[in-house]
Design an enzyme around this catalytic site. Structure first.
Site, PDB file in Angstrom:
ATOM      1  N   GLU A  88      37.663  29.495  53.494  1.00 27.14           N
ATOM      2  CA  GLU A  88      38.252  28.200  53.208  1.00 27.14           C
ATOM      3  C   GLU A  88      39.756  28.224  53.482  1.00 27.14           C
ATOM      4  OE1 GLU A  88      36.957  26.687  49.447  1.00 27.14           O
ATOM      5  OE2 GLU A  88      34.883  27.286  49.816  1.00 27.14           O
ATOM      6  N   CYS A 100      39.653  40.923  40.782  1.00 28.10           N
ATOM      7  CA  CYS A 100      40.452  40.483  39.634  1.00 28.10           C
ATOM      8  C   CYS A 100      39.547  39.603  38.759  1.00 28.10           C
ATOM      9  CB  CYS A 100      41.675  39.700  40.090  1.00 28.10           C
ATOM     10  SG  CYS A 100      42.766  40.662  41.159  1.00 28.10           S
ATOM     11  N   GLY A 151      41.025  36.697  49.876  1.00 31.29           N
ATOM     12  CA  GLY A 151      41.305  38.042  50.363  1.00 31.29           C
ATOM     13  C   GLY A 151      42.664  38.588  49.998  1.00 31.29           C
ATOM     14  N   SER A 198      51.513  38.847  42.776  1.00 30.67           N
ATOM     15  CA  SER A 198      50.594  38.332  41.762  1.00 30.67           C
ATOM     16  C   SER A 198      50.626  39.256  40.553  1.00 30.67           C
ATOM     17  CB  SER A 198      49.174  38.271  42.341  1.00 30.67           C
ATOM     18  OG  SER A 198      49.112  37.251  43.305  1.00 30.67           O
TER      19      SER A 198
HETATM   20  N1  SAH Z   1      44.925  38.464  47.106  1.00 31.36           N
HETATM   21  C1  SAH Z   1      46.195  37.890  47.106  1.00 31.36           C
HETATM   22  C2  SAH Z   1      46.245  36.500  47.699  1.00 31.36           C
HETATM   23  C3  SAH Z   1      45.115  35.581  47.335  1.00 31.36           C
HETATM   24  S1  SAH Z   1      45.000  35.093  45.635  1.00 31.36           S
HETATM   25  C4  SAH Z   1      46.784  37.868  45.700  1.00 31.36           C
HETATM   26  O1  SAH Z   1      46.071  38.171  44.754  1.00 31.36           O
HETATM   27  O2  SAH Z   1      47.962  37.615  45.594  1.00 31.36           O
HETATM   28  C5  SAH Z   1      46.240  33.827  45.585  1.00 31.36           C
HETATM   29  C6  SAH Z   1      46.699  33.420  44.185  1.00 31.36           C
HETATM   30  O3  SAH Z   1      45.697  32.656  43.499  1.00 31.36           O
HETATM   31  C7  SAH Z   1      47.006  34.606  43.307  1.00 31.36           C
HETATM   32  O4  SAH Z   1      48.257  34.526  42.718  1.00 31.36           O
HETATM   33  C8  SAH Z   1      45.919  34.522  42.300  1.00 31.36           C
HETATM   34  O5  SAH Z   1      46.302  35.061  41.117  1.00 31.36           O
HETATM   35  C9  SAH Z   1      45.671  33.040  42.162  1.00 31.36           C
HETATM   36  N2  SAH Z   1      44.390  32.775  41.497  1.00 31.36           N
HETATM   37  C10 SAH Z   1      43.241  33.433  41.680  1.00 31.36           C
HETATM   38  N3  SAH Z   1      42.272  32.938  40.884  1.00 31.36           N
HETATM   39  C11 SAH Z   1      42.839  31.925  40.173  1.00 31.36           C
HETATM   40  C12 SAH Z   1      42.338  31.002  39.205  1.00 31.36           C
HETATM   41  N4  SAH Z   1      41.064  31.020  38.822  1.00 31.36           N
HETATM   42  N5  SAH Z   1      43.184  30.085  38.718  1.00 31.36           N
HETATM   43  C13 SAH Z   1      44.472  30.042  39.131  1.00 31.36           C
HETATM   44  N6  SAH Z   1      44.995  30.894  40.043  1.00 31.36           N
HETATM   45  C14 SAH Z   1      44.188  31.822  40.564  1.00 31.36           C
HETATM   46 FE1  SF4 Z   2      42.541  39.493  43.154  1.00 27.70          FE
HETATM   47 FE2  SF4 Z   2      43.755  38.069  45.096  1.00 27.70          FE
HETATM   48 FE3  SF4 Z   2      41.459  39.410  45.585  1.00 27.70          FE
HETATM   49 FE4  SF4 Z   2      41.407  37.240  44.035  1.00 27.70          FE
HETATM   50  S1  SF4 Z   2      41.940  37.298  46.196  1.00 27.70           S
HETATM   51  S2  SF4 Z   2      40.335  39.237  43.651  1.00 27.70           S
HETATM   52  S3  SF4 Z   2      43.402  37.404  42.983  1.00 27.70           S
HETATM   53  S4  SF4 Z   2      43.433  40.325  45.020  1.00 27.70           S
END
Ligand code: SAH
Ligand code: SF4
Length: 370
Positions: free
Chosen positions: A96, A120, A170, A224
């Site tokens: 997406e 995460c 990702g 993050s």
């Molecule tokens: N993997 C990378 C980039 C993609 S995630 C990273 O983790 O930085 C992009 C952002 O979306 C991150 O800051 C992540 O914490 C946030 N995010 C992921 N799941 C979320 C959720 N359920 N609600 C709000 N933010 C979220």
């Molecule tokens: Fe964690 Fe970013 Fe991967 Fe989601 S996309 S599992 S926030 S590292």
């Protein structure tokens, strides 16, 4: 007969690679300049339309090369103007991509992997498991598709995409080379010409790769963090057990000090009710971040069906922000955009043929849950 998979896809090649490609064909390097402009600035994927090259060269290219972007299988615009594309990357997988218009700014949120291996606990992408890295063509292809959606441009119209954030599906630092190639194309004047300040890589903290990043590029950085201490962060971001907060923030400092200009990192903090949203967490955060050139972006947790976490009350988030502001940190609260079409942060899932078997485990847990 040559099938399309045997042809070289030129879409993901930054200038240097495209020059080498033309040299390997016995052609002049400047052809790369022409082809970059055709592909990325004009959205052309048919060599026959590249009319500043001879017919003979166009025919040669048609035999050995192609310009192949992702196929759009879904394209919807939210009530608030946020637009989401689902793009098919191969027979079983799609990712997406989201465009968030905001005044004169248009921020495109780009995916780097099919799923994510890091798991995460608050992230729906992580819950769906992981299939593979995207190629450079599949990453820049998302920008190409989004930009093409607004062609032809009106002469004085605002540019639809002014910023790119690698915050889709990702972990970009686990797909290092392809992400760097794609970001180089985003910044390339002959392609998208986006300033390095407006291309942002977001990472959950792959420390050695962050140091490598500083050696090859100078894009902006988002970290993050999500928790002010290792005990809590270990639970939310399992990668923290390998690269704890102190190491991550030290690497962030090294990255910033290696930049040719003065720039701040963005600290992302997903606020989850009753988990990391207490005043005590905010106070701890001010201590941990003291001295780091940064701005803090609070992201109220976006719920998704498989998660028990809850979105915090706005008053709690505002109180959290107030404590950070009082300590001198520039802090914003990200407004939720596009949630009516599941385009908000952490809601991006695409379609992932999970190789980690995590999604099966997850579904099994849901089935036994009341
Ligand atoms: N993997 C990378 C980039 C993609 S995630 C990273 O983790 O930085 C992009 C952002 O979306 C991150 O800051 C992540 O914490 C946030 N995010 C992921 N799941 C979320 C959720 N359920 N609600 C709000 N933010 C979220
Ligand atoms: Fe964690 Fe970013 Fe991967 Fe989601 S996309 S599992 S926030 S590292």
């Amino acid at each position: 007969m040559t099938t399309s998979t045997e042809k070289t896809n030129l879409l993901g090649m930054p200038k240097a690679k495209l020059e080498a490609f033309f040299e390997s064909l016995g052609e002049k390097r400047f052809r790369a300049t022409q082809v970059l402009q055709w592909i990325h600035q004009r959205g052309v994927d048919d060599f026959d339309q590249m009319t500043n090259m001879s017919k003979a060269l166009r025919e040669k290219l048609q035999k050995v090369a192609e310009v192949r972007g992702p196929e759009v299988i879904y394209d919807e615009t939210s009530r608030d103007g946020t637009r989401k594309w689902v793009m098919r990357m191969d027979s079983g997988n799609s990712v997406e991509t989201v465009l968030i218009p905001d005044g004169e700014r248009g921020t495109l949120c780009v995916s780097s992997q099919i799923g994510c291996s890091l798991d995460c606990t608050f992230c729906s992408t992580g819950k769906r498991g992981f299939n593979r890295n995207l190629t450079a063509a599949e990453i820049i292809g998302q920008v190409w598709v989004a930009r093409k959606a607004f062609m032809p441009f009106e002469p004085n119209a605002d540019r639809p995409i002014t910023n790119v954030v690698m915050m889709g599906m990702g972990e970009p630092l686990l797909n290092f080379d392809n992400v760097v190639d794609a970001m180089n194309l985003m910044m390339e004047d002959l392609a998208y010409g986006i300033s390095k300040r407006r291309v942002t890589l977001s990472t959950s903290g792959v420390v050695p790769a962050l140091d490598r990043l500083g050696e090859v590029t100078d894009v902006s950085l988002a970290i993050s963090l999500h928790a002010p201490n290792d005990e809590l962060r270990n639970q939310l971001v399992p990668l923290n057990k390998k690269y704890p907060i102190a190491e991550l923030l030290a690497a962030t400092r090294r990255y910033l000090s290696g930049l040719p200009d003065k720039r701040k990192a963005t600290i992302e903090y997903t606020v989850i009710e009753g988990v990391n949203d207490q005043p005590e967490h905010a106070r701890q955060l001010t201590k941990v971040l003291r001295g780091l050139p940064c701005k803090i972006n609070l992201i109220p947790f976006n719920p998704f069906p498989e998660s028990d976490f809850r979105r915090p009350k706005m008053t709690a988030t505002r109180q959290f922000q107030h404590i950070l502001n009082q300590a001198g940190f520039v802090t914003t609260v990200r407004t939720t955009r596009g949630d009516d079409i599941d385009a908000a942060c952490g809601q991006l899932v695409g379609r992932v043929e999970d190789r980690t078997k995590r999604s099966q485990r997850y579904i099994a847990v849901q089935q036994v849950a009341p």
